[in-house]
Enzyme design. Structure first.
Site, PDB file in Angstrom:
ATOM      1  N   ASP A 192      61.673-104.684  48.023  1.00  8.82           N
ATOM      2  CA  ASP A 192      62.276-103.348  48.095  1.00  8.82           C
ATOM      3  C   ASP A 192      63.047-103.154  49.397  1.00  8.82           C
ATOM      4  O   ASP A 192      62.578-103.527  50.465  1.00  8.82           O
ATOM      5  CB  ASP A 192      61.181-102.266  48.067  1.00  8.82           C
ATOM      6  CG  ASP A 192      60.461-102.190  46.737  1.00  8.82           C
ATOM      7  OD1 ASP A 192      60.571-103.134  45.935  1.00  8.82           O
ATOM      8  OD2 ASP A 192      59.794-101.170  46.506  1.00  8.82           O
TER       9      ASP A 192
ATOM     10  N   ASP B 129      58.039-103.225  35.675  1.00  9.65           N
ATOM     11  CA  ASP B 129      57.696-103.641  37.032  1.00  9.65           C
ATOM     12  C   ASP B 129      56.307-104.301  37.081  1.00  9.65           C
ATOM     13  O   ASP B 129      55.512-104.173  36.147  1.00  9.65           O
ATOM     14  CB  ASP B 129      57.711-102.383  37.913  1.00  9.65           C
ATOM     15  CG  ASP B 129      57.914-102.696  39.382  1.00  9.65           C
ATOM     16  OD1 ASP B 129      57.920-103.888  39.749  1.00  9.65           O
ATOM     17  OD2 ASP B 129      58.061-101.738  40.170  1.00  9.65           O
TER      18      ASP B 129
END
Ligand code: 9PG
Length: 499
Positions: A352, A291
């Protein structure tokens, strides 16, 4: 720089863009509208390419790797690239009176660029994407079904919470392939081998126990980041990407303060990354979510100034892949998209999901739709449908629980609809114990793997995104909108097409 003139009135055209990295907006707008630019520099670093950021001018749209202009009848123009391994391909469409000027700037080694007029923008964009995917040897293994700790436990995750959920998933017969530990197990960004105080164990204690329950162990890392408080930074200050002032470059603000990125042109950094990949494999993890990868790609001063920033990024992910081995399943996140093709197996293609539909404070008032929300995730992941030719797309988690969530039933169904039409990875973060029968039923549906669907049109009825697919239609706006048959579709909802 390449330059074309499109002799067409800008007012009759729509523009489809894709942002720099996983979280950057991909969207569909009237060409004469304004591409929103974030208010704060840290939002640009964390969500966009500071080297080619949205300008905020009406009628000027910037896009990465691909760009499309569409007429109302679905015809138009599509731009693409033949290679993006070490090159950023930066498109700009500029409405100018009675015509449009399109430019394409390459940052990195010269690569072939395509600009094509077409009767069918959707099909041509898919064809360009497929061509790039095969040229870069895209990895597209079968999609996995993943339970991930982030969207319920956030940084407070514990070893016991992982095991409790894995046990309950087994008892309920839920079809997860992978149980993935997210951010929170580590002492600090960069100090991956040291456990956090609250985790209740070490990340290496988990894989064997997950395997005993029949799940593939997964772990999250931000391999290119180092916090200013980390041992990694204290021991190797010379490994950081630097600004023109010679100081380590802050690359975002996510953990309540600035953090730095590793300089992936430094041979010692590359060795450290190989070792990190091998270390987590050695702990027993074969599913690796890596990430905040954009950090290594930002403009800055590098150890080897002869390497461009796309090339530097590629060296970093390749080193991690070498250490992890060819058979590890790697999910990229917060990552430059096309530059990852052929190295990652899967890629987050949107911001997200969150247990709220929208966060207007950040999206509207700070001009930033890269933050967590169901709305932002749907907008961007749907508008990148064609990227299933580049990797397994990960449009992020379904949210099936009613507790700890402000999503309505139609909003939960809209996320489920997105997972179905995108046809990539399936993920959930719901604590299994919170799911009632209805929640379990929705989760079982969300874990059913599907093939990617195709858009029918680039209509703006359902919002500034690609919303009209053959299997169904989304209304991402805050008002009822007509669907293709003229029937009203409720706000924040998805309706399956009649068979
Ligand atoms: C762990 C999380 C999860 C998640 C990732 C990433 O811009 N933002 O405010 C922002 C917040 C969170 C975030 C990304 C961007 O989440 O996508 O799945 O792994 O890190 O910290």
């Amino acid at each position: 720089m390449h330059k074309w003139t499109v002799n067409e009135a800008p007012a009759g055209l729509k523009v489809l863009i894709s942002g720099f990295q996983s979280w950057s907006e991909a969207e569909l707008h009237p060409l004469t509208a304004r591409q929103v630019a974030p208010a704060h520099h840290w939002q640009v670093e964390q969500g966009h390419d500071p080297g080619f950021a949205p300008g905020g001018e009406a009628g000027v749209w910037r896009s990465h790797t691909v760009l499309a202009l569409a007429r109302e009848d679905g015809s138009g123009w599509v731009g693409g690239a033949l290679d993006a391994t070490r090159t950023f391909v930066q498109w700009e469409a500029r409405a100018q009176g009675d015509h449009v000027t399109v430019t394409c700037r390459l940052e990195g080694p010269e690569v072939g660029v395509l600009w094509e007029e077409t009767p069918d923008v959707i099909a041509t964009l898919e064809a360009h994407a497929a061509q790039l995917g095969s040229a870069m040897h895209a990895r597209t293994p079968a999609p996995l079904r993943v339970w991930c700790s982030w969207y319920s436990y956030y940084r407070a995750v514990t070893l016991d919470a992982m095991l409790d959920n894995a046990r309950l998933a087994r008892e309920q017969g839920l079809d997860f392939d992978v149980f993935q530990l997210d951010d929170g197990f580590q002492a600090d960004l960069g100090d991956w081998e040291l456990p956090s105080a609250h985790f209740g164990g070490h990340a290496r204690d988990l894989p064997e126990r997950l395997r005993a329950l029949g799940f593939t162990p997964g772990i999250w890392l931000a391999p290119f980041l180092a916090s200013p408080t980390s041992q990694l930074f204290a021991q190797h200050p010379d490994w950081m990407l630097r600004g023109e002032d010679g100081q380590p470059l802050p690359v975002g603000q996510n953990w309540g303060g600035p953090y730095y990125a590793l300089d992936t042109t430094h041979p010692e950094v590359l060795a450290w990354l190989r070792n990190l990949g091998a270390t987590v494999r050695g702990w027993g993890y074969t599913y690796l979510k890596i990430d905040f990868l954009y950090g290594a790609s930002l403009p800055g001063v590098r150890h080897d100034p002869s390497v461009g920033r796309a090339g530097a990024y590629r060296m970093g992910i390749e080193a991690f892949r070498e250490g992890a081995g060819p058979d590890a399943f790697i999910l990229g996140c917060g990552a430059p998209l096309a530059q990852s093709i052929g190295v990652v197996d899967a890629m987050r293609t949107g911001p997200d999901v969150a247990p709220i539909w929208d966060e207007e404070s950040r999206r509207v008032w700070l001009g930033d739709a890269t933050g967590p929300s169901a709305r932002n995730a749907l907008h961007t992941a749907l508008s990148r449908w064609y990227q299933s030719a580049w990797y397994q797309p990960d449009p992020d988690v379904a949210i099936c629980r009613r507790e700890l969530s402000m999503l309505s039933t139609p909003e939960r169904e809209a996320i489920a609809g997105m997972l179905d039409v995108i046809g990539g990875l399936r993920a959930s973060s719901d604590p299994i114990a919170l799911l009632n029968d209805e929640g379990l039923e929705l989760l079982r549906r969300c874990l059913k793997v599907s093939t990617p669907d195709r858009p029918v049109s680039l209509s703006l009825r359902g919002g500034a995104a690609v919303t009209h697919f053959s299997r169904g239609e989304f209304n991402l706006t805050d008002r009822p909108a007509p669907d293709a048959q003229g029937r009203p579709l409720a706000p924040h909802s998805y309706r399956e097409a009649q068979k």
